[in-house]
Design a protein around this motif. Structure first.
Motif, mmCIF file in Angstrom:
data_model
loop_
_atom_site.group_PDB
_atom_site.id
_atom_site.type_symbol
_atom_site.label_atom_id
_atom_site.label_comp_id
_atom_site.label_asym_id
_atom_site.label_seq_id
_atom_site.Cartn_x
_atom_site.Cartn_y
_atom_site.Cartn_z
ATOM 1 N N GLN A 137 -30.263 33.303 -38.666
ATOM 2 C CA GLN A 137 -30.573 34.524 -37.932
ATOM 3 C C GLN A 137 -31.472 35.443 -38.756
ATOM 4 O OE1 GLN A 137 -27.131 36.888 -36.974
ATOM 5 N NE2 GLN A 137 -28.261 38.299 -35.671
ATOM 6 N N GLU A 138 -31.159 35.605 -40.025
ATOM 7 C CA GLU A 138 -31.965 36.471 -40.890
ATOM 8 C C GLU A 138 -33.358 35.911 -41.097
ATOM 9 O OE1 GLU A 138 -29.553 36.809 -44.349
ATOM 10 O OE2 GLU A 138 -28.163 38.263 -43.452
ATOM 11 N N ALA A 139 -33.478 34.587 -41.041
ATOM 12 C CA ALA A 139 -34.798 33.962 -41.175
ATOM 13 C C ALA A 139 -35.599 34.044 -39.874
ATOM 14 C CB ALA A 139 -34.635 32.504 -41.603
ATOM 15 N N GLY A 140 -34.955 34.517 -38.799
ATOM 16 C CA GLY A 140 -35.668 34.716 -37.534
ATOM 17 C C GLY A 140 -35.681 33.524 -36.613
ATOM 18 N N TYR A 141 -34.847 32.510 -36.871
ATOM 19 C CA TYR A 141 -34.870 31.304 -36.044
ATOM 20 C C TYR A 141 -33.950 31.393 -34.823
ATOM 21 C CZ TYR A 141 -37.535 28.960 -39.719
ATOM 22 O OH TYR A 141 -38.501 28.616 -40.632
ATOM 23 N N ILE A 142 -32.760 31.931 -35.007
ATOM 24 C CA ILE A 142 -31.811 31.992 -33.904
ATOM 25 C C ILE A 142 -31.313 33.426 -33.734
ATOM 26 C CG2 ILE A 142 -31.074 29.603 -34.243
ATOM 27 C CD1 ILE A 142 -28.535 30.627 -35.594
ATOM 28 N N ILE A 143 -30.674 33.697 -32.590
ATOM 29 C CA ILE A 143 -30.166 35.046 -32.361
ATOM 30 C C ILE A 143 -28.797 35.242 -32.997
ATOM 31 C CG2 ILE A 143 -31.468 35.236 -30.225
ATOM 32 C CD1 ILE A 143 -28.849 34.896 -28.697
ATOM 33 N N GLY A 144 -28.198 34.167 -33.494
ATOM 34 C CA GLY A 144 -26.975 34.297 -34.270
ATOM 35 C C GLY A 144 -25.716 34.348 -33.441
ATOM 36 N N GLU A 145 -24.766 35.151 -33.894
ATOM 37 C CA GLU A 145 -23.434 35.221 -33.297
ATOM 38 C C GLU A 145 -23.510 35.661 -31.845
ATOM 39 O OE1 GLU A 145 -19.233 37.699 -33.978
ATOM 40 O OE2 GLU A 145 -20.989 38.060 -35.256
ATOM 41 N N LEU A 153 -35.840 22.008 -21.866
ATOM 42 C CA LEU A 153 -34.571 21.954 -21.164
ATOM 43 C C LEU A 153 -33.491 22.768 -21.863
ATOM 44 C CD1 LEU A 153 -34.346 18.144 -20.263
ATOM 45 C CD2 LEU A 153 -34.341 20.017 -18.612
ATOM 46 N N TYR A 154 -33.578 22.860 -23.196
ATOM 47 C CA TYR A 154 -32.452 23.359 -23.978
ATOM 48 C C TYR A 154 -32.823 24.573 -24.813
ATOM 49 C CZ TYR A 154 -30.761 18.703 -22.773
ATOM 50 O OH TYR A 154 -30.381 17.574 -22.087
ATOM 51 N N HIS A 155 -31.792 25.303 -25.246
ATOM 52 C CA HIS A 155 -31.969 26.341 -26.258
ATOM 53 C C HIS A 155 -31.999 25.621 -27.608
ATOM 54 C CE1 HIS A 155 -31.388 29.900 -23.733
ATOM 55 N NE2 HIS A 155 -30.440 29.246 -23.115
ATOM 56 N N MET A 156 -33.152 25.119 -27.986
ATOM 57 C CA MET A 156 -33.253 24.393 -29.246
ATOM 58 C C MET A 156 -34.485 24.849 -30.019
ATOM 59 S SD MET A 156 -33.973 20.612 -27.575
ATOM 60 C CE MET A 156 -33.784 19.769 -29.136
ATOM 61 N N ILE A 157 -34.313 24.966 -31.321
ATOM 62 C CA ILE A 157 -35.363 25.524 -32.180
ATOM 63 C C ILE A 157 -35.717 24.492 -33.242
ATOM 64 C CG2 ILE A 157 -35.964 27.366 -33.797
ATOM 65 C CD1 ILE A 157 -33.114 27.902 -31.372
ATOM 66 N N ASP A 158 -37.002 24.197 -33.339
ATOM 67 C CA ASP A 158 -37.513 23.257 -34.347
ATOM 68 C C ASP A 158 -37.584 23.985 -35.693
ATOM 69 O OD1 ASP A 158 -38.747 21.251 -35.716
ATOM 70 O OD2 ASP A 158 -40.668 21.411 -34.661
ATOM 71 N N ILE A 159 -36.785 23.544 -36.667
ATOM 72 C CA ILE A 159 -36.761 24.184 -37.982
ATOM 73 C C ILE A 159 -37.741 23.456 -38.911
ATOM 74 C CG2 ILE A 159 -35.326 24.916 -39.920
ATOM 75 C CD1 ILE A 159 -34.531 26.169 -37.238
ATOM 76 N N PRO A 160 -38.754 24.142 -39.446
ATOM 77 C CA PRO A 160 -39.714 23.482 -40.352
ATOM 78 C C PRO A 160 -39.000 22.904 -41.582
ATOM 79 C CG PRO A 160 -40.480 25.665 -39.696
ATOM 80 C CD PRO A 160 -39.069 25.567 -39.234
ATOM 81 N N GLU A 161 -39.561 21.834 -42.099
ATOM 82 C CA GLU A 161 -38.922 21.157 -43.240
ATOM 83 C C GLU A 161 -38.807 22.090 -44.442
ATOM 84 O OE1 GLU A 161 -39.176 16.863 -45.579
ATOM 85 O OE2 GLU A 161 -40.683 17.407 -44.076
ATOM 86 N N SER A 162 -39.691 23.068 -44.537
ATOM 87 C CA SER A 162 -39.639 24.003 -45.662
ATOM 88 C C SER A 162 -38.355 24.831 -45.664
ATOM 89 C CB SER A 162 -40.852 24.948 -45.615
ATOM 90 O OG SER A 162 -40.876 25.665 -44.380
ATOM 91 N N ASP A 163 -37.673 24.912 -44.528
ATOM 92 C CA ASP A 163 -36.426 25.675 -44.449
ATOM 93 C C ASP A 163 -35.202 24.797 -44.196
ATOM 94 O OD1 ASP A 163 -37.241 28.236 -45.047
ATOM 95 O OD2 ASP A 163 -37.803 28.718 -42.983
#
Length: 784
Positions: free
Chosen positions: A302-310, A267-277
């Motif tokens: 953003q630099e880690a590749g998880y979100i598109i950022g600003e 449903l959402y723009h949501m990203i599961d962040i692994p516990e390692s990060d």
């Protein structure tokens, strides 16, 4: 940006109980979680038994019979959402490992209701009886030309009467008929806010953070909503509801998404962040369920590749509160026992997670379409407002550029889907979308049938406070050049929002383009700043301390308080009867500007009663975090049914009203409501609402505005207004005026002039006066 109703902070809500606080589930045994009882036939056929469905309303032909002469009359589809919830309650732990809690959430989710509605409607012949591919603004205007814009939190009702019962009162609709109002936009009345465990939490955005298809008990019941629709129909009226295709609140759907349950994360723009990060994520303060990312955290993810950022801009930017469009959840236990943290997008407030229109599950699309169909085919509305519908697509920017989040093609495609589905069942849509004129034009070609007039709204306020219509004429011409049809716009006076002056057209796509204003050449950005600073100087500060700036979006005020500022009144407590009469004259002028042009005319109770802003101390908790708009949302009593009440049922303080209740106004020929009724009668008689705007000519006096229209009759109509505080005399000239044509006043029937060889005629208007003129071509001997 003028946005749908912003936020009511959870710790600063009005005195009314939290939505849903009186309907929490009762305690049950944890060993045998009870699931929702489905109607008898649903599992087999997807629809409840026939006797549970309402009688189908009489169908109306909504397609062009010239194209489909042999088709039968349309059968309007019908369906009902599920209304039976599991009966569960604490002390069981509200997390993903508790089957009872997950089932309770699932049975309340909007996505679940959407599925049930879809199964009932699939395969019905009524789903194919209306054309839907192209927007039809004039057909929408013909269906509902003059709208009353309600605000549930601020409307005062009779003792014990709900908002929906008040809006469905036959006496109110008789009054509306006498004035010329034929539609009511209810504003958001469905359950909103969020869930914290088993508890409902208040709305953070004036009920635009929807969490359910159910009517919020604070505003009434579904039965009262359906009764309101029936009363409106009996009086030739239409009820307009709201859907929010861009986000929800943090209700059952979001909580299930956090738990990674089935296709709810889609449903959402949501990203599961692994516990390692998780070291990249900020800690969530105690008692909160999420925290906004600062710029450093946004960049790191953003630099880690998880979100598109600003993104292109941060709406409602507030240091330390909202610095980016991303927030991160607290650790959440999912249905398998795994602990997760999610980063999610929200264009607006943290309690409004953004929907994802291009997830492989298509969950967001299914939920929004289901919500729209619930309003139209279950509750019985005839139209829908699309809130924040310009933010339905987001994409990574090129190299170091910000992410693409406005004017995205996905928004256009999604709006076409919503608009088409609503037209498919016989309704229409309008968008309150404050983007550039180009983007409004683009979305209007395939999406909603109507768009809110953010194009000229700041222009007519600027004309009033300066006595000069040059900027207003510039905005009207810009719209004409780009191809915007004025008949496709909703020309509104005050609503629940601020006086918007973002001037997005000039500050984004056209910021470097050169315009001329006041004899100067200015870039779009410079032009916007000059107009904004003028409005701030004339409407707020020492000149009018009762009006307040709202972030970078505009000014919190009422129409009456803008007029007061323009008339030089710095202290509202000093307003006399003579001042009230002057305010009323200007109020009628602004109503004439909005009503005597093609398109929808909309106004609110704050206009009908001439309401002034609340004092800031009356709503101090609500404006504590910068949302100054609460001063312009004071409670008001349209019909005079609660003369002794000091607050609305929702707890909003009563504001001072300069005009009497509507029944008293209708007994007084000089009242605002009676004068408005005459304006609307002329609008209706001469087909102005569905006319075409042909020309906005140059004027001989800077306070004059002339709009030349061609109604369907073919006879030209002119709207001529004087925004200055002095009587003006001058020539009205347009190439569309034929030499020898007679000019008559549509209000009095008197002849006021004849068009000369220069395609002009002479006219005198009083201070803050206006009129509608009709052009009668010269009768030639052969014609005689």
């Amino acid at each position: 940006m003028s946005r749908s109703d912003p936020s009511q902070p959870a710790d600063a809500a009005p005195a009314a109980p939290a939505p849903g606080a009186d309907s929490r589930p009762a305690s049950r045994s944890p060993e045998v979680p009870e699931t929702r009882e489905r109607p008898a036939a649903e599992d087999a056929a997807g629809a409840p038994p026939e006797e549970e469905l309402p009688e189908a309303p009489p169908a109306e032909v909504t397609y062009d019979e010239a194209f489909y002469p042999a088709r039968p009359r349309a059968l309007r589809p019908r369906a009902r959402r599920n209304q039976q919830y599991a009966d569960l309650k604490p002390p069981f732990e509200p997390d993903g490992r508790n089957r009872a809690y997950v089932e309770w959430l699932r049975n309340q989710s909007m996505l679940g209701d959407a599925r049930i509605l879809a199964r009932q409607l699939s395969g019905q012949a009524g789903m194919w009886q209306n054309p839907y591919a192209h927007p039809s603004p004039r057909r929408a205007v013909e269906a509902a030309s003059v709208w009353f814009t309600a605000y549930p939190l601020g409307l005062m009702t009779a003792p014990g009467q709900s908002f929906l019962a008040a809006m469905g009162d036959p006496g109110l609709w008789e009054t509306f008929e006498r004035i010329g109002i034929d539609a009511v936009h209810t504003g958001p009345v469905k359950r909103a806010g969020g869930l914290k465990g088993w508890e409902y939490t208040p709305s953070v955005d004036g009920h635009f953070d929807r969490i359910s298809m159910a009517i919020d008990p604070v505003f009434g019941t579904e039965e009262e909503f359906r009764a309101m629709c029936e009363v409106a129909k009996e009086h030739g009226g239409t009820i307009i509801d709201d859907i929010v295709p861009g986000h929800t609140g943090k209700g059952a759907d979001f909580r299930l998404a956090e738990m990674n349950y089935r296709d709810y994360p889609g449903l959402y723009h949501m990203i599961d962040i692994p516990e390692s990060d998780w070291h990249l994520l900020p800690e969530v303060p105690a008692g909160e369920d999420s925290v906004n990312l600062d710029r450093d955290a946004e960049r790191a993810l953003q630099e880690a590749g998880y979100i598109i950022g600003e993104l292109q801009r941060v709406i409602f930017y507030e240091p330390g509160v909202k610095e980016t469009n991303w927030s991160v959840t607290r650790p959440v236990v999912d249905t398998t026992g795994q602990v997760r943290r999610w980063v999610y997008l929200h264009y607006f407030k943290a309690g409004q997670p953004s929907l994802n229109w291009l997830d492989p599950t298509f969950s967001g699309m299914r939920m929004v379409i289901g919500d729209a169909l619930h309003s139209l085919v279950d509750l019985g509305t005839g139209a829908l407002r699309l809130d924040a519908n310009g933010f339905l697509g987001v994409e990574k920017g090129a190299e170091e550029a910000a992410g693409w989040s406005e004017g995205h093609p996905l928004s256009e495609a999604a709006n076409q889907l919503i608009g088409s589905m609503v037209r498919k069942v016989g309704g229409f849509t309008f968008q309150e979308l404050n983007l550039s004129i180009d983007d409004i034009h683009t979305t209007s070609r395939t999406g909603p049938d109507l768009s809110y007039d953010f194009i000229t709204r700041p222009g007519y306020h600027h004309a009033l406070v300066t006595g000069d219509t040059e900027f207003l004429r510039l905005t009207l011409r810009q719209a004409m050049e780009i191809g915007v049809d004025q008949a496709g716009l909703v020309h509104a006076m005050q609503n629940h929002d601020e006086l918007t002056y973002e001037l997005v057209h000039f500050t984004t796509r056209h910021k470097d383009e050169v315009f001329e204003l006041g004899g100067q050449e200015l870039t779009g950005a410079e032009l916007a700043e000059q107009v904004q600073s003028t409005l701030r100087e004339r409407i707020t500060g020492e000149a009018a301390p009762y009006n307040l700036v709202f972030t970078t979006n505009g000014i919190a005020c009422t129409t009456a308080s803008v007029i007061s500022a323009a008339l030089g009144i710095s202290d509202l407590s000093t307003i006399t009867e003579e001042d009230t009469a002057r305010i009323r004259d200007v109020h009628v002028l602004l109503a004439m500007y909005n009503a005597l042009q093609p398109g929808v005319f909309a106004l609110s109770g704050w206009d009908l009663r001439g309401v002034l802003p609340l004092r800031r101390e009356q709503v101090a908790p609500l404006i504590a975090q910068g949302d100054t708009r609460w001063i312009n949302r004071g409670a008001h009593d349209l019909m005079g049914t609660g003369p002794d009440a000091e607050v609305s049922a929702s707890g909003m303080p009563r504001a001072r009203a300069l005009y009497e209740a509507l029944p008293d106004q209708l007994a007084d020929e000089s009242s605002f409501a009676r004068r408005l009724a005459r304006v609307l009668a002329v609008r209706e008689e001469h087909g102005i609402a569905t006319a075409a705007l042909l020309d906005v000519p140059e004027v001989s006096q800077r306070g004059l505005l002339v709009m030349v229209h061609r109604p369907a009759t073919g006879r030209l109509q002119l709207t001529v207004l004087n925004f200055s505080a002095q009587e003006v005399s001058g020539s009205v000239r347009s190439a569309h005026l034929e030499t020898g044509a007679r000019i008559t006043d549509a209000f009095t029937g008197e002849e006021v002039g004849t068009v000369d060889d220069l395609h002009s005629f002479f006219l005198t208007l009083p201070a803050h006066g206006g009129t509608a003129l009709l052009v009668e071509p010269e009768v030639q001997p052969d014609d005689a």
